[in-house]
Scaffold this active site. Sequence first.
Site: not given
Length: 414
Positions: A194, A290, A357
Amino acid sequence: MKLFWVSIVISLAFSKWAAGFMEYGFNETEMALLEGYGESKVGADLLMVGLTIIGGAGAKGAVCLDGTLPGYHLHRGYGSGANSWLIQLEGGGWCNNIRTCVYRKTTRRGSSKYMEKQLVFSGILSNKAEENPDFFNWNRVKVRYCDGASFSGDSEDKAKELQFRGERIWLAAMEDLKSKGMSYAKQALLSGCSAGGVAAILHCDKFRGLMPGTTKVKCLSDAGLFLDANDVSGGRTLRNLYSGIVGLQGVKPNLPQYCTNHLDPTSCFFPQNLISSIKTPLFILNAAYDSWQIQTSLAPPAADPAGYWRDCRLNHEKCTPSQINFLQGFRNQMLNAVKQFSMSEQNGLFINSCFAHCQSERQDTWFADDSPVIGKKAIAIAVGDWYFDRTSVKIIDCPYPCDNSCHNLNFEKA
């Protein structure tokens, strides 16, 4: 005892996502659970790794948002992996204005006072060969994230007592780890998820520069390919967010010069404008749909005042055909963004058609009996094949809904 550890892991995952949404005001998903995501794989024999505070960081001005010292978690390697190092840069969103940064410094994302004293190491950080076949006996490190600009800022706001020192934290952590043996690494992999995935891209060539010329160095970005895309209202939610981060935290001097020479600093915080110019071998691991980007960049509540996207945002199975068509357009943008990048033989790619994610940190998505696959190849095997040059890995999934191996996130049930 097993239930105790289950509750810890689930609460950590829960708090990680909740904190990210709280920072941007996404109240409806603040308390979204990850719907048993990985719960079945949790056992009582979890590897818990203690926090190391970087004692010398303060003298270098390398401090968290609130001025506390940064830290990392290190689990030593052994045997054939004793001189190999895997560095995982922690993710956790960003703060783009004084209000969100002031809030952030009262959390583990802005102060080591609130950081967990121990973290679970799983997925790519696991010490079990059956869970992490290629990196289980390496020196594995998670560098904690407490600056709010993907380890890239260098500024301050004295009035609000805010220190934006991400770049200094990065350097202090690397120098401390080099003193603990990383200077002699034969193999090294810089990874991140991330916001940490963005950091891994931004620091990839810098990491190569810190290591001996004889060291095999590569980088992995998991869920870090944030796109400069229009949201559902036609606005630029993520570009506006990134503009605030770059301006507030003094990021520009630490961005790659090959980008800032011809693009504005905000554009150079977007990985799509960097990946093709990185000299060090890089692997992009990303879900084509995502979840974080759908929630907070493409269809955030602020861009959807009538709530048309609410159900779809929380559960992809409730998306209408036109909404799926919009998300297919996002996938196409992602594929275009990696087209030139994928032409380099040294780079790797794994883009699956999942609503997910961060797939390298969780055991159930990294390497498990039912982990996501493309062409029968799990993520851990794909990354290992690429790192060790066993085979070229540039794998792109067919469009949704063709992949039945996904561990899709559902935010609908709290």
